[in-house]
Write a protein that holds these residues in place. Structure first.
Motif, PDB file in Angstrom:
ATOM      1  N   MET A 123      24.829  -8.871 -12.146  1.00  0.00           N
ATOM      2  CA  MET A 123      24.249  -9.105 -10.838  1.00  0.00           C
ATOM      3  C   MET A 123      23.097  -8.128 -10.659  1.00  0.00           C
ATOM      4  O   MET A 123      23.263  -6.924 -10.787  1.00  0.00           O
ATOM      5  N   SER A 124      21.935  -8.622 -10.389  1.00  0.00           N
ATOM      6  CA  SER A 124      20.778  -7.746 -10.234  1.00  0.00           C
ATOM      7  C   SER A 124      20.775  -7.115  -8.838  1.00  0.00           C
ATOM      8  O   SER A 124      21.463  -7.563  -7.922  1.00  0.00           O
ATOM      9  N   THR A 125      19.980  -6.088  -8.684  1.00  0.00           N
ATOM     10  CA  THR A 125      19.943  -5.375  -7.406  1.00  0.00           C
ATOM     11  C   THR A 125      19.326  -6.217  -6.306  1.00  0.00           C
ATOM     12  O   THR A 125      19.582  -5.996  -5.139  1.00  0.00           O
ATOM     13  N   SER A 126      18.508  -7.201  -6.658  1.00  0.00           N
ATOM     14  CA  SER A 126      17.897  -8.030  -5.621  1.00  0.00           C
ATOM     15  C   SER A 126      18.887  -9.030  -5.039  1.00  0.00           C
ATOM     16  O   SER A 126      18.667  -9.560  -3.958  1.00  0.00           O
ATOM     17  N   ASP A 127      20.013  -9.293  -5.749  1.00  0.00           N
ATOM     18  CA  ASP A 127      21.011 -10.233  -5.243  1.00  0.00           C
ATOM     19  C   ASP A 127      21.972  -9.577  -4.254  1.00  0.00           C
ATOM     20  O   ASP A 127      22.659 -10.270  -3.513  1.00  0.00           O
ATOM     21  N   ARG A 128      22.046  -8.260  -4.243  1.00  0.00           N
ATOM     22  CA  ARG A 128      22.968  -7.562  -3.333  1.00  0.00           C
ATOM     23  C   ARG A 128      22.371  -7.469  -1.936  1.00  0.00           C
ATOM     24  O   ARG A 128      21.166  -7.275  -1.787  1.00  0.00           O
ATOM     25  N   PRO A 129      23.209  -7.581  -0.936  1.00  0.00           N
ATOM     26  CA  PRO A 129      22.685  -7.390   0.425  1.00  0.00           C
ATOM     27  C   PRO A 129      22.383  -5.909   0.654  1.00  0.00           C
ATOM     28  O   PRO A 129      23.045  -5.025   0.102  1.00  0.00           O
ATOM     29  N   ALA A 130      21.373  -5.662   1.439  1.00  0.00           N
ATOM     30  CA  ALA A 130      20.983  -4.277   1.727  1.00  0.00           C
ATOM     31  C   ALA A 130      22.072  -3.612   2.570  1.00  0.00           C
ATOM     32  O   ALA A 130      22.641  -4.249   3.461  1.00  0.00           O
ATOM     33  N   PRO A 131      22.408  -2.357   2.270  1.00  0.00           N
ATOM     34  CA  PRO A 131      23.436  -1.684   3.077  1.00  0.00           C
ATOM     35  C   PRO A 131      22.918  -1.445   4.502  1.00  0.00           C
ATOM     36  O   PRO A 131      21.816  -0.957   4.701  1.00  0.00           O
ATOM     37  N   THR A 132      23.727  -1.830   5.434  1.00  0.00           N
ATOM     38  CA  THR A 132      23.328  -1.647   6.817  1.00  0.00           C
ATOM     39  C   THR A 132      23.920  -0.337   7.332  1.00  0.00           C
ATOM     40  O   THR A 132      24.844   0.229   6.742  1.00  0.00           O
ATOM     41  N   ARG A 133      23.393   0.118   8.411  1.00  0.00           N
ATOM     42  CA  ARG A 133      23.883   1.356   9.008  1.00  0.00           C
ATOM     43  C   ARG A 133      25.350   1.218   9.401  1.00  0.00           C
ATOM     44  O   ARG A 133      26.146   2.130   9.240  1.00  0.00           O
ATOM     45  N   ARG A 134      25.733   0.062   9.885  1.00  0.00           N
ATOM     46  CA  ARG A 134      27.115  -0.175  10.288  1.00  0.00           C
ATOM     47  C   ARG A 134      28.057  -0.059   9.089  1.00  0.00           C
ATOM     48  O   ARG A 134      29.118   0.538   9.180  1.00  0.00           O
ATOM     49  N   ARG A 135      27.665  -0.600   7.950  1.00  0.00           N
ATOM     50  CA  ARG A 135      28.515  -0.517   6.760  1.00  0.00           C
ATOM     51  C   ARG A 135      28.607   0.912   6.247  1.00  0.00           C
ATOM     52  O   ARG A 135      29.659   1.331   5.765  1.00  0.00           O
ATOM     53  N   VAL A 136      27.533   1.648   6.317  1.00  0.00           N
ATOM     54  CA  VAL A 136      27.547   3.036   5.862  1.00  0.00           C
ATOM     55  C   VAL A 136      28.502   3.856   6.727  1.00  0.00           C
ATOM     56  O   VAL A 136      29.330   4.623   6.215  1.00  0.00           O
ATOM     57  N   PHE A 137      28.427   3.704   8.040  1.00  0.00           N
ATOM     58  CA  PHE A 137      29.320   4.446   8.928  1.00  0.00           C
ATOM     59  C   PHE A 137      30.772   3.992   8.773  1.00  0.00           C
ATOM     60  O   PHE A 137      31.687   4.803   8.858  1.00  0.00           O
ATOM     61  N   ALA A 138      30.983   2.716   8.534  1.00  0.00           N
ATOM     62  CA  ALA A 138      32.345   2.218   8.318  1.00  0.00           C
ATOM     63  C   ALA A 138      32.919   2.808   7.037  1.00  0.00           C
ATOM     64  O   ALA A 138      34.088   3.203   6.989  1.00  0.00           O
ATOM     65  N   ALA A 139      32.125   2.890   5.997  1.00  0.00           N
ATOM     66  CA  ALA A 139      32.594   3.463   4.735  1.00  0.00           C
ATOM     67  C   ALA A 139      32.892   4.953   4.900  1.00  0.00           C
ATOM     68  O   ALA A 139      33.883   5.462   4.371  1.00  0.00           O
ATOM     69  N   ALA A 140      32.048   5.661   5.636  1.00  0.00           N
ATOM     70  CA  ALA A 140      32.289   7.086   5.864  1.00  0.00           C
ATOM     71  C   ALA A 140      33.549   7.300   6.686  1.00  0.00           C
ATOM     72  O   ALA A 140      34.338   8.219   6.414  1.00  0.00           O
ATOM     73  N   GLY A 141      33.769   6.471   7.672  1.00  0.00           N
ATOM     74  CA  GLY A 141      34.977   6.570   8.483  1.00  0.00           C
ATOM     75  C   GLY A 141      36.226   6.273   7.675  1.00  0.00           C
ATOM     76  O   GLY A 141      37.255   6.934   7.814  1.00  0.00           O
ATOM     77  N   THR A 142      36.132   5.284   6.804  1.00  0.00           N
ATOM     78  CA  THR A 142      37.274   4.949   5.946  1.00  0.00           C
ATOM     79  C   THR A 142      37.580   6.090   4.995  1.00  0.00           C
ATOM     80  O   THR A 142      38.750   6.452   4.801  1.00  0.00           O
ATOM     81  N   ALA A 143      36.563   6.678   4.408  1.00  0.00           N
ATOM     82  CA  ALA A 143      36.775   7.803   3.492  1.00  0.00           C
ATOM     83  C   ALA A 143      37.386   8.989   4.228  1.00  0.00           C
ATOM     84  O   ALA A 143      38.286   9.660   3.709  1.00  0.00           O
ATOM     85  N   GLY A 144      36.944   9.261   5.442  1.00  0.00           N
ATOM     86  CA  GLY A 144      37.512  10.348   6.231  1.00  0.00           C
ATOM     87  C   GLY A 144      38.962  10.096   6.588  1.00  0.00           C
ATOM     88  O   GLY A 144      39.792  11.006   6.544  1.00  0.00           O
ATOM     89  N   ALA A 145      39.277   8.864   6.944  1.00  0.00           N
ATOM     90  CA  ALA A 145      40.659   8.530   7.293  1.00  0.00           C
ATOM     91  C   ALA A 145      41.567   8.654   6.074  1.00  0.00           C
ATOM     92  O   ALA A 145      42.684   9.169   6.172  1.00  0.00           O
ATOM     93  N   LEU A 146      41.100   8.236   4.928  1.00  0.00           N
ATOM     94  CA  LEU A 146      41.895   8.365   3.708  1.00  0.00           C
ATOM     95  C   LEU A 146      42.111   9.831   3.342  1.00  0.00           C
ATOM     96  O   LEU A 146      43.198  10.211   2.894  1.00  0.00           O
TER      97      LEU A 146
END
Length: 70
Positions: free
Chosen positions: A1-24
């Motif tokens: 899968m090339s990088t152009s096929d991936r959706p761009a990371p949104t601010r909401r996804r970045v904060f959700a991932a950080a929150g999930t990592a903190g909770a874990l």
């Protein structure tokens, strides 16, 4: 899968991932059975002199004064 096929990371996804990592990390910190380093027992304190004692210039106080110098 090339990088152009991936959706761009949104601010909401970045904060959700950080929150999930903190909770874990918080859950992992409170799980039973996890080993924690045990601190060495503190040295017994010197008994107070019979004349009352008070302020003593100990190594701890001298270290504080050295680090607090301007």
């Amino acid at each position: 899968m090339s990088t152009s096929d991936r959706p761009a990371p949104t601010r909401r996804r970045v904060f959700a991932a950080a929150g999930t990592a903190g909770a874990l990390a918080a859950v992992a910190a409170v799980l039973p059975g996890t080993s924690r380093p045990v601190a060495a027992p503190a040295a017994p304190a010197e008994p107070a002199p019979p004349s009352g004692g008070g302020y003593q210039l100990s190594e701890h106080v001298q270290r504080y004064y050295r680090t607090a110098r301007v």
